[in-house]
Design an enzyme around this catalytic site. Structure first.
Site, mmCIF file in Angstrom:
data_model
loop_
_atom_site.group_PDB
_atom_site.id
_atom_site.type_symbol
_atom_site.label_atom_id
_atom_site.label_comp_id
_atom_site.label_asym_id
_atom_site.label_seq_id
_atom_site.Cartn_x
_atom_site.Cartn_y
_atom_site.Cartn_z
ATOM 1 N N SER A 9 0.837 -1.197 0.000
ATOM 2 C CA SER A 9 0.000 0.000 0.000
ATOM 3 C C SER A 9 0.874 1.249 0.000
ATOM 4 O O SER A 9 1.612 1.511 0.957
ATOM 5 C CB SER A 9 -0.910 -0.002 1.231
ATOM 6 O OG SER A 9 -1.613 1.223 1.306
ATOM 7 N N HIS A 34 -1.039 -0.995 -4.459
ATOM 8 C CA HIS A 34 -2.336 -0.692 -3.837
ATOM 9 C C HIS A 34 -2.392 0.799 -3.532
ATOM 10 O O HIS A 34 -1.509 1.346 -2.859
ATOM 11 C CB HIS A 34 -2.527 -1.502 -2.552
ATOM 12 C CG HIS A 34 -3.899 -1.380 -1.972
ATOM 13 N ND1 HIS A 34 -4.989 -2.076 -2.461
ATOM 14 C CD2 HIS A 34 -4.376 -0.622 -0.953
ATOM 15 C CE1 HIS A 34 -6.067 -1.773 -1.761
ATOM 16 N NE2 HIS A 34 -5.724 -0.873 -0.844
ATOM 17 N N ASP A 36 -4.710 3.873 -2.010
ATOM 18 C CA ASP A 36 -5.859 4.247 -1.189
ATOM 19 C C ASP A 36 -6.215 5.714 -1.402
ATOM 20 O O ASP A 36 -5.422 6.598 -1.082
ATOM 21 C CB ASP A 36 -5.545 4.027 0.291
ATOM 22 C CG ASP A 36 -5.460 2.559 0.650
ATOM 23 O OD1 ASP A 36 -6.432 1.825 0.383
ATOM 24 O OD2 ASP A 36 -4.420 2.131 1.196
ATOM 25 N N MET A 38 -8.679 8.634 -0.238
ATOM 26 C CA MET A 38 -9.582 9.009 0.850
ATOM 27 C C MET A 38 -10.023 10.462 0.693
ATOM 28 O O MET A 38 -9.212 11.312 0.316
ATOM 29 C CB MET A 38 -8.878 8.850 2.204
ATOM 30 C CG MET A 38 -8.267 7.498 2.442
ATOM 31 S SD MET A 38 -7.405 7.471 4.043
ATOM 32 C CE MET A 38 -6.614 5.874 3.963
ATOM 33 N N HIS A 67 -8.261 1.703 -4.446
ATOM 34 C CA HIS A 67 -9.307 1.523 -3.444
ATOM 35 C C HIS A 67 -9.885 2.888 -3.090
ATOM 36 O O HIS A 67 -9.211 3.718 -2.482
ATOM 37 C CB HIS A 67 -8.672 0.841 -2.209
ATOM 38 C CG HIS A 67 -9.586 0.719 -1.036
ATOM 39 N ND1 HIS A 67 -9.112 0.506 0.246
ATOM 40 C CD2 HIS A 67 -10.941 0.772 -0.922
ATOM 41 C CE1 HIS A 67 -10.130 0.435 1.079
ATOM 42 N NE2 HIS A 67 -11.252 0.602 0.403
ATOM 43 N N MET A 69 -12.020 5.159 -0.960
ATOM 44 C CA MET A 69 -12.716 5.355 0.310
ATOM 45 C C MET A 69 -13.355 6.734 0.259
ATOM 46 O O MET A 69 -12.938 7.672 0.948
ATOM 47 C CB MET A 69 -11.732 5.223 1.475
ATOM 48 C CG MET A 69 -11.312 3.799 1.730
ATOM 49 S SD MET A 69 -10.080 3.639 3.046
ATOM 50 C CE MET A 69 -8.600 3.505 2.060
ATOM 51 N N MET A 138 -11.911 -5.263 4.898
ATOM 52 C CA MET A 138 -11.145 -4.351 5.743
ATOM 53 C C MET A 138 -10.948 -4.998 7.116
ATOM 54 O O MET A 138 -11.918 -5.284 7.817
ATOM 55 C CB MET A 138 -11.867 -3.012 5.885
ATOM 56 C CG MET A 138 -11.963 -2.202 4.592
ATOM 57 S SD MET A 138 -10.347 -1.823 3.869
ATOM 58 C CE MET A 138 -9.579 -0.877 5.204
ATOM 59 N N ASP A 176 -7.018 -6.009 3.836
ATOM 60 C CA ASP A 176 -6.220 -4.795 4.033
ATOM 61 C C ASP A 176 -6.350 -4.326 5.480
ATOM 62 O O ASP A 176 -7.448 -4.114 5.970
ATOM 63 C CB ASP A 176 -6.715 -3.703 3.078
ATOM 64 C CG ASP A 176 -5.889 -2.424 3.161
ATOM 65 O OD1 ASP A 176 -4.872 -2.398 3.886
ATOM 66 O OD2 ASP A 176 -6.262 -1.445 2.493
#
Length: 219
Positions: A9, A34, A36, A38, A67, A69, A138, A176
């Site tokens: 990540s 990966h 993320d 947000m 991913h 979020m 998660m 994750d």
């Protein structure tokens, strides 16, 4: 038999040396990057947005596992496809019309993933599991790196694996949060196909060796 994939990540990478860390993953035995994203609304933290993902894509030689979020992820499906995402994962909790969202992701040529927060039961996916390429479990509450692994995750993974097998789906299972060499084997034995590891990799003295260690333990 599927070989377990490792997806470091980049949330835990050194943002001052992001190109270096992307290239480190390129040259390692890892399988995916990966990423993320947000928004500070769906989760309390803000990570990075499109310009940073674009920069990562310019240097990455392995698939981008993005991913989201964020609230209302449908607004950005085409955008992340244009940035080069191979897998786009949205949260079940953020999608009013999940089936439609999955269709739109696939229409843009990406694999479609669905993430579940720790409190969300896997039975919410019974009607869509055959349309999902990847389920991201998660194992911490989303929004921050470096959290402790939630032990209830093992049972949740086994329940999800049972659902996938009962429906004869080809869905992969990703986990994750709090992944390390201590739980990697148990996670893969429970049914996990992709291990996401952030702090455990990038905060180690030798991230490449740590990725290799995870790969070997996972089998």
């Amino acid at each position: 038999m599927r070989k377990t994939k490792i997806a470091p990540s980049l949330l835990a990478a050194d943002f001052g040396n992001l190109q270096r860390d992307v290239e480190l993953v390129n040259q390692s035995v890892a399988d995916w990057h990966h990423i993320d994203v947000m928004d500070g609304v769906f989760v309390p933290n803000i990570s990075y947005g499109m310009p940073v993902v674009k920069s990562i894509a310019e240097h990455a030689t392995k698939p981008l596992d993005v991913h989201l979020m964020i609230v209302d992820p449908n607004r950005y499906i085409k955008t992340f496809a244009s940035l080069g995402a191979s897998i786009l994962t949205v949260h079940y909790e953020a999608c009013t019309h999940l089936h439609r969202t999955l269709q739109e992701i696939k229409a843009e040529g990406m694999q479609a993933g669905v993430a579940l927060n720790p409190h969300t039961n896997i039975n919410v996916l019974e009607d869509t599991i055959n349309d999902i390429d990847l389920v991201l479990i998660m194992s911490v509450n989303p929004g921050f790196g470096g959290q402790s692994f939630i032990e209830r995750t093992y049972a949740k993974i086994r329940d999800l694996k049972t659902l996938i097998q009962e429906r004869k789906a080809n869905t992969l299972i990703e986990v994750d949060g709090g992944v390390s060499s201590e739980n990697a084997k148990a996670l893969t034995e429970a049914g996990v196909d992709i291990l996401v590891a952030g702090s455990f990799v990038f905060k180690s003295e030798d991230p490449s060796a740590t990725i290799r260690e995870l790969k070997e333990i996972a089998g």
